[in-house]
Design a protein around this motif. Sequence first.
Motif, PDB file in Angstrom:
ATOM      1  N   SER A  99     -36.067 -23.079  77.388  1.00 42.71           N
ATOM      2  CA  SER A  99     -34.910 -23.986  77.424  1.00 42.71           C
ATOM      3  C   SER A  99     -33.606 -23.248  77.730  1.00 42.71           C
ATOM      4  CB  SER A  99     -34.788 -24.741  76.098  1.00 42.71           C
ATOM      5  OG  SER A  99     -34.632 -23.838  75.022  1.00 42.71           O
ATOM      6  N   ASP A 100     -33.492 -21.980  77.324  1.00 41.09           N
ATOM      7  CA  ASP A 100     -32.273 -21.222  77.632  1.00 41.09           C
ATOM      8  C   ASP A 100     -32.108 -21.050  79.137  1.00 41.09           C
ATOM      9  OD1 ASP A 100     -31.578 -20.954  74.981  1.00 41.09           O
ATOM     10  OD2 ASP A 100     -32.558 -18.995  74.746  1.00 41.09           O
ATOM     11  N   ARG A 101     -33.211 -20.785  79.819  1.00 44.14           N
ATOM     12  CA  ARG A 101     -33.159 -20.660  81.272  1.00 44.14           C
ATOM     13  C   ARG A 101     -32.755 -21.997  81.901  1.00 44.14           C
ATOM     14  NH1 ARG A 101     -35.359 -17.525  85.452  1.00 44.14           N
ATOM     15  NH2 ARG A 101     -35.988 -18.695  87.315  1.00 44.14           N
ATOM     16  N   ALA A 102     -33.269 -23.081  81.369  1.00 49.42           N
ATOM     17  CA  ALA A 102     -32.921 -24.402  81.901  1.00 49.42           C
ATOM     18  C   ALA A 102     -31.427 -24.669  81.751  1.00 49.42           C
ATOM     19  CB  ALA A 102     -33.741 -25.477  81.203  1.00 49.42           C
ATOM     20  N   ASP A 103     -30.843 -24.302  80.602  1.00 53.13           N
ATOM     21  CA  ASP A 103     -29.404 -24.489  80.395  1.00 53.13           C
ATOM     22  C   ASP A 103     -28.599 -23.657  81.394  1.00 53.13           C
ATOM     23  OD1 ASP A 103     -30.005 -26.158  78.323  1.00 53.13           O
ATOM     24  OD2 ASP A 103     -29.454 -24.755  76.722  1.00 53.13           O
ATOM     25  N   ALA A 104     -29.025 -22.427  81.610  1.00 54.16           N
ATOM     26  CA  ALA A 104     -28.323 -21.566  82.562  1.00 54.16           C
ATOM     27  C   ALA A 104     -28.435 -22.117  83.982  1.00 54.16           C
ATOM     28  CB  ALA A 104     -28.889 -20.148  82.496  1.00 54.16           C
ATOM     29  N   VAL A 231     -22.365 -31.857  79.016  1.00 54.34           N
ATOM     30  CA  VAL A 231     -21.596 -30.951  78.165  1.00 54.34           C
ATOM     31  C   VAL A 231     -21.914 -31.195  76.698  1.00 54.34           C
ATOM     32  CG1 VAL A 231     -19.259 -30.413  77.361  1.00 54.34           C
ATOM     33  CG2 VAL A 231     -19.728 -30.540  79.806  1.00 54.34           C
ATOM     34  N   ARG A 232     -22.165 -32.455  76.345  1.00 52.33           N
ATOM     35  CA  ARG A 232     -22.519 -32.774  74.954  1.00 52.33           C
ATOM     36  C   ARG A 232     -23.984 -32.468  74.628  1.00 52.33           C
ATOM     37  NH1 ARG A 232     -19.379 -38.603  74.158  1.00 52.33           N
ATOM     38  NH2 ARG A 232     -17.290 -37.823  74.700  1.00 52.33           N
ATOM     39  N   GLY A 233     -24.764 -32.113  75.635  1.00 54.30           N
ATOM     40  CA  GLY A 233     -26.150 -31.727  75.397  1.00 54.30           C
ATOM     41  C   GLY A 233     -27.081 -32.865  75.093  1.00 54.30           C
ATOM     42  N   HIS A 234     -26.759 -34.072  75.574  1.00 55.99           N
ATOM     43  CA  HIS A 234     -27.576 -35.239  75.267  1.00 55.99           C
ATOM     44  C   HIS A 234     -28.679 -35.493  76.296  1.00 55.99           C
ATOM     45  CE1 HIS A 234     -24.968 -36.142  72.024  1.00 55.99           C
ATOM     46  NE2 HIS A 234     -23.971 -36.618  72.738  1.00 55.99           N
ATOM     47  N   GLY A 235     -28.785 -34.663  77.310  1.00 53.84           N
ATOM     48  CA  GLY A 235     -29.721 -34.973  78.380  1.00 53.84           C
ATOM     49  C   GLY A 235     -31.010 -34.182  78.384  1.00 53.84           C
ATOM     50  N   ARG A 238     -28.373 -28.619  78.382  1.00 54.30           N
ATOM     51  CA  ARG A 238     -26.951 -28.547  78.022  1.00 54.30           C
ATOM     52  C   ARG A 238     -26.187 -27.747  79.072  1.00 54.30           C
ATOM     53  NH1 ARG A 238     -24.483 -29.434  73.123  1.00 54.30           N
ATOM     54  NH2 ARG A 238     -22.347 -28.653  72.945  1.00 54.30           N
ATOM     55  N   LEU A 239     -25.068 -28.289  79.525  1.00 55.47           N
ATOM     56  CA  LEU A 239     -24.191 -27.582  80.454  1.00 55.47           C
ATOM     57  C   LEU A 239     -23.196 -26.773  79.625  1.00 55.47           C
ATOM     58  CD1 LEU A 239     -23.458 -27.153  83.433  1.00 55.47           C
ATOM     59  CD2 LEU A 239     -21.923 -29.112  83.250  1.00 55.47           C
ATOM     60  N   ARG A 240     -23.408 -25.467  79.582  1.00 51.50           N
ATOM     61  CA  ARG A 240     -22.605 -24.600  78.723  1.00 51.50           C
ATOM     62  C   ARG A 240     -21.698 -23.706  79.548  1.00 51.50           C
ATOM     63  NH1 ARG A 240     -26.341 -21.179  75.186  1.00 51.50           N
ATOM     64  NH2 ARG A 240     -27.971 -21.544  76.721  1.00 51.50           N
ATOM     65  N   ARG A 241     -20.444 -23.623  79.139  1.00 48.19           N
ATOM     66  CA  ARG A 241     -19.517 -22.702  79.784  1.00 48.19           C
ATOM     67  C   ARG A 241     -19.684 -21.303  79.201  1.00 48.19           C
ATOM     68  NH1 ARG A 241     -14.100 -25.867  78.489  1.00 48.19           N
ATOM     69  NH2 ARG A 241     -15.285 -26.068  76.542  1.00 48.19           N
ATOM     70  N   GLY A 242     -19.225 -20.320  79.941  1.00 47.62           N
ATOM     71  CA  GLY A 242     -19.238 -18.957  79.436  1.00 47.62           C
ATOM     72  C   GLY A 242     -20.496 -18.176  79.755  1.00 47.62           C
ATOM     73  N   LEU A 243     -21.510 -18.829  80.329  1.00 44.56           N
ATOM     74  CA  LEU A 243     -22.719 -18.105  80.710  1.00 44.56           C
ATOM     75  C   LEU A 243     -22.459 -17.291  81.977  1.00 44.56           C
ATOM     76  CD1 LEU A 243     -25.410 -20.904  80.186  1.00 44.56           C
ATOM     77  CD2 LEU A 243     -24.873 -18.987  78.654  1.00 44.56           C
ATOM     78  N   ALA A 244     -23.038 -16.131  82.043  1.00 40.98           N
ATOM     79  CA  ALA A 244     -22.869 -15.285  83.226  1.00 40.98           C
ATOM     80  C   ALA A 244     -23.661 -15.859  84.395  1.00 40.98           C
ATOM     81  CB  ALA A 244     -23.336 -13.861  82.918  1.00 40.98           C
ATOM     82  N   LEU A 245     -23.036 -15.842  85.567  1.00 36.59           N
ATOM     83  CA  LEU A 245     -23.730 -16.284  86.765  1.00 36.59           C
ATOM     84  C   LEU A 245     -24.674 -15.178  87.234  1.00 36.59           C
ATOM     85  CD1 LEU A 245     -20.802 -18.014  88.714  1.00 36.59           C
ATOM     86  CD2 LEU A 245     -22.539 -19.073  87.252  1.00 36.59           C
ATOM     87  N   ARG A 246     -25.902 -15.568  87.591  1.00 36.99           N
ATOM     88  CA  ARG A 246     -26.928 -14.587  87.957  1.00 36.99           C
ATOM     89  C   ARG A 246     -27.522 -14.941  89.319  1.00 36.99           C
ATOM     90  NH1 ARG A 246     -30.352 -15.779  82.773  1.00 36.99           N
ATOM     91  NH2 ARG A 246     -32.023 -14.848  84.030  1.00 36.99           N
ATOM     92  N   ARG A 247     -27.656 -13.913  90.146  1.00 34.77           N
ATOM     93  CA  ARG A 247     -28.198 -14.109  91.488  1.00 34.77           C
ATOM     94  C   ARG A 247     -29.601 -14.704  91.439  1.00 34.77           C
ATOM     95  NH1 ARG A 247     -28.343  -9.023  95.458  1.00 34.77           N
ATOM     96  NH2 ARG A 247     -26.085  -9.315  95.131  1.00 34.77           N
TER      97      ARG A 247
END
Length: 471
Positions: A99-104, A231-235, A238-247
């Motif tokens: 799930s962390d990968r999905a959020d990113a 952004v509220r994580g209801h879907g 979760r669309l989270r700010r502050g995550l590093a962008l990764r190629r």
Amino acid sequence: MSQAVAAAKAPAPERTRRILHGPVLPTLLALAAPNLVVMLAQATANFLESYYVGLLGVDALAGAALVFPLVMLMMMMSAGGIGGGISSAIARALGAGDSDRADALALHAAVIATAFGLLCSALVILFARPLYALMGGEGAALDAAVAYSTALFSGVTFLWLMNGLSAVLRGAGNMRAPAWVLTGGVPGLLVLSPVLIFGAGPLPALGIVGAGLALAIYYLVATLILLAVLVRGHGGVRLRRGLALRRELFAAILGVGLWSSLNTVLSNLCVMAATFFVARTSMEALAGFGLGIRIEYLQIPIVFGFGTALVAMVGMNLGAGQAHRARRIAWTGAAVAFVATEAVGLTAAFFPEPWLRLFTDDAEAIATGALYLRTVAPAYGFLGVGLALYFASQGAGRMTWPLFGSLTRLAILIVGGALMSWWRPGDLAALCAVMVAALVGIALVNGLPWLRQLPGGPLLKLLPTESERTP
């Protein structure tokens, strides 16, 4: 907004369990149902917009016909192209339990959608006139096309974001939240569009420009609501700010999305090629063809309703290592799409004039549209099969054969159209026969990778290896 949030709160683990282990056909239909409601609502909006534009005259109709393939290109690229890559990547991550990968991936999806939207907006606004002239537009019809296009493409970035964020939710198996948002905005659009086109009270009549602005406003409002849901994580993601962008995460989306978008470009080039050959006869014929081919475009959102479910189901099952079930899902989706699109095609073929007379009384426009529908619409079932298997291949992360399918269709249209124009100039029936052959071609090619095997063994490496399935 409250309905969208409530729809988003269905337990994500239950959605995943149903996709991985539930009965295939009922699960597919349950996931597709909210999308089909969206498509029906948007088709209704498209129908009424065509009606309003038709009241402005044949030149406005012809101008809208020139712009329509490009609008559908944006819709298909953002929802079915890059959007398919987004859904595929998220579905495979969730199928593998990450799930962390999905959020990113959701954050990367928003960045990609914004960048593509800004680029497309700038290019189309800058080159609108030469582009529509190249497609055969001239005179008042060309002026109408440029005015409509400029207004609509001023907000096309929000179209990209709307569809990109919807793709995030659909990749998680959450079809209801995007359905509520996109459908809920349609009634407002149906009021706003005639107000801006014809004026009301202190608001001046903007003509065909008003139709474009109404769509741009609809895209903006839908984008803001979808952002709030994620952004509220209801879907389920979760669309989270502050995550590093990764190629690597950009590549996971674009590796499928770019090939899918190229496929979409080729599909719309097919329509542009057909439009070019028809435009060489007359602007009245072009107007009728534009009305007729809108029913062909209607097949795309119908199959999209099933297709987004196919992306999630195939992607999650491959992420969980269930390749046999993924193949079964693909062919089940193709069968359902054939039935749905063929039913629409046969109805349009038997009763073309009632549809066409809703928009115009011009005799040549009606004759052209009726000829197209009687000849090409009975082959819409092949288009449905080709599109369904295209979405299944997105879920598998394998886009080579769908690309060959679109190239095959485009080659048939260009070569066949050129031959018919030389051998039988002005014969619209011959051009329509070429269009039928192109639809059959794309269905055959897209079906090849989903065959279990040919006499010589497996046809090709369609499904990912275990290492490729691991996020």
